[in-house]
Design a protein around this motif. Sequence first.
Motif, PDB file in Angstrom:
ATOM      1  N   ASP A 121      88.363  62.625  59.672  1.00  0.00           N
ATOM      2  CA  ASP A 121      88.738  62.880  58.596  1.00  0.00           C
ATOM      3  C   ASP A 121      87.460  64.328  58.313  1.00  0.00           C
ATOM      4  OD1 ASP A 121      87.407  61.700  56.820  1.00  0.00           O
ATOM      5  OD2 ASP A 121      88.745  60.383  56.478  1.00  0.00           O
TER       6      ASP A 121
ATOM      7  N   SER B  16      85.972  63.910  55.592  1.00  0.00           N
ATOM      8  CA  SER B  16      84.948  62.911  55.103  1.00  0.00           C
ATOM      9  C   SER B  16      83.851  63.452  55.842  1.00  0.00           C
ATOM     10  CB  SER B  16      84.891  62.010  54.248  1.00  0.00           C
ATOM     11  OG  SER B  16      85.376  60.790  55.304  1.00  0.00           O
TER      12      SER B  16
ATOM     13  N   MET C 143      87.107  59.977  51.251  1.00  0.00           N
ATOM     14  CA  MET C 143      87.729  60.768  50.721  1.00  0.00           C
ATOM     15  C   MET C 143      87.475  60.404  49.282  1.00  0.00           C
ATOM     16  SD  MET C 143      88.936  62.654  53.045  1.00  0.00           S
ATOM     17  CE  MET C 143      89.961  63.444  52.889  1.00  0.00           C
TER      18      MET C 143
ATOM     19  N   LYS D  74      89.747  59.687  46.906  1.00  0.00           N
ATOM     20  CA  LYS D  74      90.353  58.429  46.442  1.00  0.00           C
ATOM     21  C   LYS D  74      90.167  56.579  47.214  1.00  0.00           C
ATOM     22  CE  LYS D  74      93.385  58.766  51.079  1.00  0.00           C
ATOM     23  NZ  LYS D  74      94.391  59.029  51.130  1.00  0.00           N
ATOM     24  N   GLU D  75      88.925  57.474  48.066  1.00  0.00           N
ATOM     25  CA  GLU D  75      88.249  56.187  48.265  1.00  0.00           C
ATOM     26  C   GLU D  75      87.244  55.877  47.737  1.00  0.00           C
ATOM     27  OE1 GLU D  75      88.870  56.210  53.552  1.00  0.00           O
ATOM     28  OE2 GLU D  75      87.914  57.313  53.005  1.00  0.00           O
TER      29      GLU D  75
ATOM     30  N   ALA E 293      83.343  67.668  45.476  1.00  0.00           N
ATOM     31  CA  ALA E 293      84.650  67.105  46.241  1.00  0.00           C
ATOM     32  C   ALA E 293      85.135  68.381  46.581  1.00  0.00           C
ATOM     33  CB  ALA E 293      85.701  67.086  45.358  1.00  0.00           C
TER      34      ALA E 293
ATOM     35  N   ARG F 132      87.430  69.673  50.126  1.00  0.00           N
ATOM     36  CA  ARG F 132      88.845  69.403  50.941  1.00  0.00           C
ATOM     37  C   ARG F 132      89.423  67.330  50.825  1.00  0.00           C
ATOM     38  NH1 ARG F 132      87.020  70.071  56.600  1.00  0.00           N
ATOM     39  NH2 ARG F 132      89.829  69.902  56.828  1.00  0.00           N
ATOM     40  N   LYS F 133      88.913  66.979  49.396  1.00  0.00           N
ATOM     41  CA  LYS F 133      89.434  66.014  48.989  1.00  0.00           C
ATOM     42  C   LYS F 133      88.243  64.740  49.613  1.00  0.00           C
ATOM     43  CE  LYS F 133      94.086  66.903  48.124  1.00  0.00           C
ATOM     44  NZ  LYS F 133      95.705  67.115  48.483  1.00  0.00           N
ATOM     45  N   ALA F 134      87.352  65.257  49.766  1.00  0.00           N
ATOM     46  CA  ALA F 134      86.177  64.395  50.312  1.00  0.00           C
ATOM     47  C   ALA F 134      85.202  64.474  49.703  1.00  0.00           C
ATOM     48  CB  ALA F 134      85.553  64.656  52.018  1.00  0.00           C
TER      49      ALA F 134
END
Length: 377
Positions: free
Chosen positions: A25, A27, A141, A143-144, A165, A167-169
């Motif tokens: 992904d 990340s 990511m 959210k993690e 952040a 790309r949401k990572a």
Amino acid sequence: MTTPWGDLALTRFPEDPRERLRAWDASDEYLLRHLAEQEIPLSGTVVVVGDRWGALVTALAAHRPAQITDSYLTQEATRANLARHGVEPGTVRLLTTQDAPPDRVDVLLVRVPKSLALLEDQLQRLAPAVHEGTVVVGTGMVKEIHTSTLQLFERILGPTRTSLAERKARLIFCTPEPSLERAASPWPYAYTLPDGIGAVSQGRVVNHAGVFCADRLDIGTRFFLGHLPDGKGAQRVVDLGCGNGIVGTAVGLANPEAEVLFVDESFQAVASAEATYRANGVPGHAEFRVGDGMAGVPAGTVDLVLNNPPFHSHQATTDATAWRMFTGAKRALRPGGELWVIGNRHLGYHVKLRRLFGNSELVAGDPKFVVLRAVKR
């Protein structure tokens, strides 16, 4: 996956041409890009923790990293991905979370796991090998990565900050302080079970970090324990996806003539199952196996399979694992053998069982869970 060192063709394990989920992904890409852009020296001992499907160690194979994972499926995916790119066996050192970590770590790369407990356990185990010059970079990511994630790095290794952040990572940067005083690891964690749950009432449970619901008996397992089959005599029983092994242990206590196979793809889970079984002094015979579900179990050799299938693969919701468990159970069962499944009512496992076995019986249910029974004809 595009990396600073070229494009990689990566797959999950088991490989399925219909699989829509990728083996990496954003990340993973962010971390590799950071290493290249900052020209971080990858000399000495490079350790990668929590690599999901081997993407990181495949990209970094030239630096002979060590991979530490709790997942048998990750190890198999890593072997396949390395072989696909011509990496000689032994170039990447494949370790499990139950193995002793390297004595010295010069670069520590951490793919943040879903389980905060597993992250805590792994950082505690690696801390003695980290020195002032160790480069520590985590990735995940957005959210993690939570405040509690950063607090763990800071409490166990040293001062910690995050990147912006992309790309949401996000990346995690930690500056090690080897002299940092840290509390002893709480893992493995043991507790006593309550009354009213059958043969294992007042028994002991031992959980290694990362095992589902490690500090208490989860309500689904509790419901299952109250509705297990009451078979007696010589039986070959499989606790499939055994977790801490409490279901198989209950069967062994209720039927000392049963031979119980505990199997899970998590090294932490199988270690927990064996510790739980031993802690309860079960008189029968048991085998403990880390593997891919029922793979390796000869066809037509099993009388009973007990299963609480997961419906997540890391952050993705999927029924692929449950379907593979059910098909593997059918192959391994003798004619007349039974598969008993506990699951959330809304997952509709009865539909899959009827399609596969031609039958599905509701053994017990409440507003949240159902226990289903399917018989191999």
